[in-house]
Design a protein around this motif. Structure first.
Motif, PDB file in Angstrom:
ATOM      1  N   GLU A  33       0.829  -0.977  -0.040  1.00  0.00           N
ATOM      2  CA  GLU A  33      -0.057  -0.014   0.079  1.00  0.00           C
ATOM      3  C   GLU A  33       0.692   1.160   0.113  1.00  0.00           C
ATOM      4  O   GLU A  33       0.565   2.088  -0.594  1.00  0.00           O
ATOM      5  N   ARG A  34       2.184   1.061   0.697  1.00  0.00           N
ATOM      6  CA  ARG A  34       2.776   2.461   0.794  1.00  0.00           C
ATOM      7  C   ARG A  34       3.650   2.500  -0.526  1.00  0.00           C
ATOM      8  O   ARG A  34       3.593   3.831  -0.818  1.00  0.00           O
ATOM      9  N   ILE A  35       3.856   1.482  -1.170  1.00  0.00           N
ATOM     10  CA  ILE A  35       4.377   1.831  -2.431  1.00  0.00           C
ATOM     11  C   ILE A  35       3.422   2.604  -3.490  1.00  0.00           C
ATOM     12  O   ILE A  35       3.685   3.352  -4.314  1.00  0.00           O
ATOM     13  N   ASN A  36       2.177   1.790  -3.323  1.00  0.00           N
ATOM     14  CA  ASN A  36       1.156   2.621  -4.306  1.00  0.00           C
ATOM     15  C   ASN A  36       0.865   4.077  -3.956  1.00  0.00           C
ATOM     16  O   ASN A  36       0.541   4.929  -4.846  1.00  0.00           O
ATOM     17  N   GLU A  37       0.850   4.380  -2.471  1.00  0.00           N
ATOM     18  CA  GLU A  37       0.735   5.888  -2.142  1.00  0.00           C
ATOM     19  C   GLU A  37       1.872   6.706  -2.587  1.00  0.00           C
ATOM     20  O   GLU A  37       1.653   7.804  -3.216  1.00  0.00           O
ATOM     21  N   LEU A  38       3.043   6.063  -2.734  1.00  0.00           N
ATOM     22  CA  LEU A  38       4.017   6.875  -3.067  1.00  0.00           C
ATOM     23  C   LEU A  38       3.958   7.320  -4.569  1.00  0.00           C
ATOM     24  O   LEU A  38       4.562   8.211  -5.121  1.00  0.00           O
ATOM     25  N   VAL A  39       3.595   6.125  -5.654  1.00  0.00           N
ATOM     26  CA  VAL A  39       3.537   6.304  -6.963  1.00  0.00           C
ATOM     27  C   VAL A  39       2.353   7.274  -7.005  1.00  0.00           C
ATOM     28  O   VAL A  39       2.558   8.190  -7.873  1.00  0.00           O
ATOM     29  N   GLN A  40       1.214   7.380  -6.304  1.00  0.00           N
ATOM     30  CA  GLN A  40       0.105   8.281  -6.411  1.00  0.00           C
ATOM     31  C   GLN A  40       0.756   9.715  -6.010  1.00  0.00           C
ATOM     32  O   GLN A  40       0.383  10.732  -6.877  1.00  0.00           O
ATOM     33  N   THR A  41       1.672   9.730  -5.161  1.00  0.00           N
ATOM     34  CA  THR A  41       2.176  11.020  -4.891  1.00  0.00           C
ATOM     35  C   THR A  41       2.807  11.570  -6.127  1.00  0.00           C
ATOM     36  O   THR A  41       2.789  12.916  -6.178  1.00  0.00           O
ATOM     37  N   PHE A  42       3.753  10.688  -6.678  1.00  0.00           N
ATOM     38  CA  PHE A  42       4.282  11.258  -7.903  1.00  0.00           C
ATOM     39  C   PHE A  42       3.166  11.988  -8.831  1.00  0.00           C
ATOM     40  O   PHE A  42       3.520  12.987  -9.277  1.00  0.00           O
ATOM     41  N   TYR A  43       2.164  11.041  -9.011  1.00  0.00           N
ATOM     42  CA  TYR A  43       1.183  11.595 -10.264  1.00  0.00           C
ATOM     43  C   TYR A  43       0.312  13.028  -9.459  1.00  0.00           C
ATOM     44  O   TYR A  43      -0.220  13.455 -10.299  1.00  0.00           O
ATOM     45  N   SER A  44       0.054  12.963  -8.414  1.00  0.00           N
ATOM     46  CA  SER A  44      -0.623  13.873  -7.840  1.00  0.00           C
ATOM     47  C   SER A  44      -0.033  15.178  -7.311  1.00  0.00           C
ATOM     48  O   SER A  44      -0.607  16.365  -7.240  1.00  0.00           O
ATOM     49  N   LYS A  45       1.197  15.075  -6.915  1.00  0.00           N
ATOM     50  CA  LYS A  45       1.833  16.019  -6.371  1.00  0.00           C
ATOM     51  C   LYS A  45       3.280  16.597  -7.238  1.00  0.00           C
ATOM     52  O   LYS A  45       3.579  17.922  -7.299  1.00  0.00           O
ATOM     53  N   ILE A  46       3.895  15.601  -7.437  1.00  0.00           N
ATOM     54  CA  ILE A  46       5.164  15.744  -8.175  1.00  0.00           C
ATOM     55  C   ILE A  46       5.136  16.258  -9.610  1.00  0.00           C
ATOM     56  O   ILE A  46       5.662  17.279 -10.207  1.00  0.00           O
ATOM     57  N   PHE A  47       4.559  15.318 -10.387  1.00  0.00           N
ATOM     58  CA  PHE A  47       4.307  15.536 -11.869  1.00  0.00           C
ATOM     59  C   PHE A  47       3.452  16.810 -12.124  1.00  0.00           C
ATOM     60  O   PHE A  47       4.094  17.691 -13.137  1.00  0.00           O
ATOM     61  N   PRO A  48       2.558  17.154 -11.664  1.00  0.00           N
ATOM     62  CA  PRO A  48       1.887  18.403 -12.020  1.00  0.00           C
ATOM     63  C   PRO A  48       2.577  19.522 -11.739  1.00  0.00           C
ATOM     64  O   PRO A  48       2.189  20.510 -12.429  1.00  0.00           O
ATOM     65  N   PHE A  49       3.651  19.515 -10.866  1.00  0.00           N
ATOM     66  CA  PHE A  49       4.329  20.934 -10.593  1.00  0.00           C
ATOM     67  C   PHE A  49       5.483  20.978 -11.828  1.00  0.00           C
ATOM     68  O   PHE A  49       5.633  22.063 -11.818  1.00  0.00           O
ATOM     69  N   TYR A  50       5.654  20.054 -12.537  1.00  0.00           N
ATOM     70  CA  TYR A  50       6.629  19.890 -13.535  1.00  0.00           C
ATOM     71  C   TYR A  50       6.264  19.929 -15.019  1.00  0.00           C
ATOM     72  O   TYR A  50       6.913  20.286 -15.783  1.00  0.00           O
ATOM     73  N   PHE A  51       5.313  18.950 -14.816  1.00  0.00           N
ATOM     74  CA  PHE A  51       4.699  18.774 -16.387  1.00  0.00           C
ATOM     75  C   PHE A  51       3.338  18.955 -16.735  1.00  0.00           C
ATOM     76  O   PHE A  51       2.463  19.192 -15.663  1.00  0.00           O
ATOM     77  N   SER A  52       3.032  19.160 -17.660  1.00  0.00           N
ATOM     78  CA  SER A  52       1.377  19.342 -18.281  1.00  0.00           C
ATOM     79  C   SER A  52       0.502  18.082 -18.154  1.00  0.00           C
ATOM     80  O   SER A  52       1.440  17.120 -18.196  1.00  0.00           O
ATOM     81  N   ASP A  53      -0.285  18.415 -18.092  1.00  0.00           N
ATOM     82  CA  ASP A  53      -1.413  17.137 -17.944  1.00  0.00           C
ATOM     83  C   ASP A  53      -0.952  15.997 -19.302  1.00  0.00           C
ATOM     84  O   ASP A  53      -1.323  14.661 -19.267  1.00  0.00           O
ATOM     85  N   LYS A  54      -0.945  16.678 -20.754  1.00  0.00           N
ATOM     86  CA  LYS A  54      -0.828  15.858 -21.718  1.00  0.00           C
ATOM     87  C   LYS A  54       0.557  15.002 -21.430  1.00  0.00           C
ATOM     88  O   LYS A  54       0.434  13.848 -21.736  1.00  0.00           O
ATOM     89  N   GLU A  55       1.740  15.450 -20.813  1.00  0.00           N
ATOM     90  CA  GLU A  55       2.729  14.685 -20.684  1.00  0.00           C
ATOM     91  C   GLU A  55       2.512  13.624 -19.631  1.00  0.00           C
ATOM     92  O   GLU A  55       2.849  12.615 -19.596  1.00  0.00           O
ATOM     93  N   ILE A  56       1.854  14.116 -18.505  1.00  0.00           N
ATOM     94  CA  ILE A  56       1.354  13.160 -17.388  1.00  0.00           C
ATOM     95  C   ILE A  56       0.733  11.988 -17.815  1.00  0.00           C
ATOM     96  O   ILE A  56       0.781  10.896 -17.585  1.00  0.00           O
ATOM     97  N   ASN A  57      -0.248  12.403 -18.835  1.00  0.00           N
ATOM     98  CA  ASN A  57      -1.097  11.355 -19.694  1.00  0.00           C
ATOM     99  C   ASN A  57      -0.150  10.140 -20.057  1.00  0.00           C
ATOM    100  O   ASN A  57      -0.409   8.986 -20.412  1.00  0.00           O
ATOM    101  N   LYS A  58       0.833  10.759 -21.121  1.00  0.00           N
ATOM    102  CA  LYS A  58       1.763   9.864 -21.681  1.00  0.00           C
ATOM    103  C   LYS A  58       2.509   9.050 -20.807  1.00  0.00           C
ATOM    104  O   LYS A  58       2.686   7.954 -20.983  1.00  0.00           O
ATOM    105  N   PHE A  59       3.000   9.512 -19.437  1.00  0.00           N
ATOM    106  CA  PHE A  59       3.611   8.922 -18.497  1.00  0.00           C
ATOM    107  C   PHE A  59       2.813   7.871 -18.218  1.00  0.00           C
ATOM    108  O   PHE A  59       3.304   6.388 -17.848  1.00  0.00           O
TER     109      PHE A  59
END
Length: 135
Positions: free
Chosen positions: A13-39
């Motif tokens: 569960e902790r691994i999944n939470e950390l992955v979600q942290t990347f998608y909800s807090k880290i990636f939106p700070f640095y990348f556009s939605d289009k790029e995150i969708n590509k990820f």
């Protein structure tokens, strides 16, 4: 005979939470939605059932948790992240060794001379909401 300790559901569960942290807090700070969708389509940081089997030991699950937490901590401090480049690269290598796809270098997480990120002023559908309304 070799004794191997299995990972716990809490660690998974902790691994999944950390992955979600990347998608909800880290990636939106640095990348556009289009790029995150590509990820997402490229399965960046995706833990497939096959990979979950590889991460089912206590040692590997702790390695993934520690690596993801370290990367999150480095990227959440944009002013000082360059001081930790070697630590960033080491933890990316650990993820790659465990067959977790994270195709980024520290240079991919850029901020401008004013200290603003690429996507700081924009809204993102991936970013965590600051508040919630009941409808």
């Amino acid at each position: 005979m070799k004794v191997v300790f299995a990972s716990t559901p809490t660690q998974e569960e902790r691994i999944n939470e950390l992955v979600q942290t990347f998608y909800s807090k880290i990636f939106p700070f640095y990348f556009s939605d289009k790029e995150i969708n590509k990820f997402e389509r490229l399965k960046v940081l995706a833990i497939t059932p096959e990979k979950a089997q590889l991460l089912s030991t206590l040692k590997t699950s702790y390695q993934v948790i520690a690596s993801l937490q370290t990367l999150v901590n480095i990227l959440e401090d944009p002013e000082n992240k360059c001081k930790y480049k070697h630590l960033f690269e080491r933890n990316v290598q650990i993820l790659e060794d465990l067959d977790i796809f994270f195709p980024f270098d520290l240079a991919n997480f850029k901020i401008d001379v004013n200290g603003n990120s690429y996507n700081q002023a924009n809204f993102s559908m991936y970013a965590e909401a600051n508040n919630q309304y009941l409808l």
